[in-house]
Design an enzyme around this catalytic site. Structure first.
Site, mmCIF file in Angstrom:
data_model
loop_
_atom_site.group_PDB
_atom_site.id
_atom_site.type_symbol
_atom_site.label_atom_id
_atom_site.label_comp_id
_atom_site.label_asym_id
_atom_site.label_seq_id
_atom_site.Cartn_x
_atom_site.Cartn_y
_atom_site.Cartn_z
ATOM 1 N N TYR B 14 -25.705 29.166 20.631
ATOM 2 C CA TYR B 14 -25.716 29.223 19.327
ATOM 3 C C TYR B 14 -27.223 29.126 18.886
ATOM 4 O O TYR B 14 -27.825 29.830 18.324
ATOM 5 C CB TYR B 14 -24.919 28.199 18.799
ATOM 6 C CG TYR B 14 -24.745 27.700 17.481
ATOM 7 C CD1 TYR B 14 -23.905 28.112 16.550
ATOM 8 C CD2 TYR B 14 -25.852 26.911 16.725
ATOM 9 C CE1 TYR B 14 -23.646 27.882 15.138
ATOM 10 C CE2 TYR B 14 -25.454 26.644 15.450
ATOM 11 C CZ TYR B 14 -24.611 27.205 14.637
ATOM 12 O OH TYR B 14 -24.510 26.755 13.149
ATOM 13 N N ASP B 38 -20.937 23.292 6.267
ATOM 14 C CA ASP B 38 -22.332 23.226 6.303
ATOM 15 C C ASP B 38 -23.091 23.188 4.860
ATOM 16 O O ASP B 38 -22.987 24.125 4.263
ATOM 17 C CB ASP B 38 -22.976 24.252 7.288
ATOM 18 C CG ASP B 38 -24.592 24.132 7.471
ATOM 19 O OD1 ASP B 38 -25.098 23.172 6.901
ATOM 20 O OD2 ASP B 38 -24.870 24.724 8.461
ATOM 21 N N ASP B 95 -25.065 19.017 14.256
ATOM 22 C CA ASP B 95 -23.898 19.778 14.244
ATOM 23 C C ASP B 95 -22.842 19.242 15.290
ATOM 24 O O ASP B 95 -23.205 18.938 16.256
ATOM 25 C CB ASP B 95 -24.352 21.218 14.785
ATOM 26 C CG ASP B 95 -24.838 21.953 13.574
ATOM 27 O OD1 ASP B 95 -24.908 21.598 12.258
ATOM 28 O OD2 ASP B 95 -25.041 23.322 13.758
#
Lengths: 120, 120
Positions: B14, B38, B95
């Protein structure tokens, strides 16, 4: 919804409670029905189990060293990256907290796997 | 349950996808029905919204600079602390990802509040 400042102050108080060896100040941050999942993927602790968990962790000499800024969110969550240092062991952890309207912690989930443990 | 190595490789991929400006490689990490929140506290994106979100982020020049090790868990979750660097702006983010049996991402939640944005 608690303010960003309120949530971040709670996370800092959590770190400070460990630094001072003051388990009661850590436990006082939690709502009565809060759950703790530490590490994520193991059974949730509730009520007296939460208090016992923190009393044991503080008594064991755990200290939390922040690895970057405490993050808020656009909701009632906050998170922080840190290393837990215990006698003979370190663990890289990310804790995620959720809060109720009163600013008490309703959940804490700790992200760390078996490979995040190092000796020394 | 995906292995710790599998999940951590996905989080690294990612980061690398942003570094290479390769939105498709980022989108390919996600399961078809995955959700993205997000920042946390805003509406969840699904399906085509997820792909659009990542195409826009990569096209906007976002790069992710890890701030510490990628963490696994004792379940099918992993997390990482980083700074997103965009032209003229930086954001401190954590995250949290969950995975399905096949090792595809089923959810990504990004913890950052208004105060995590800095200029420059």
């Amino acid at each position: 919804m608690p303010s960003q400042e309120q949530m971040k102050a709670a996370l800092q108080a959590y770190v400070d409670g460990f630094a001072k060896g003051d388990a009661d100040s850590v436990i006082a941050l939690f709502a009565e029905d809060a759950i703790v999942e530490d590490p994520v993927g193991t059974p949730e602790k509730r009520g007296g189990e939460v208090a016992e968990f923190y009393r044991n962790a503080v008594a064991g000499g755990a200290k939390l060293v922040l690895e970057g800024p405490i993050r808020g969110s656009h909701g009632s969550s906050a998170a922080m990256p840190f290393t837990v240092e215990m006698p003979g062991m370190k663990i890289s952890v990310i804790d995620v907290f959720t809060f109720d309207e009163a600013g008490k912690v309703t959940s804490m989930r700790a992200y760390w796997g078996p490979d995040e443990i190092t000796q020394g």
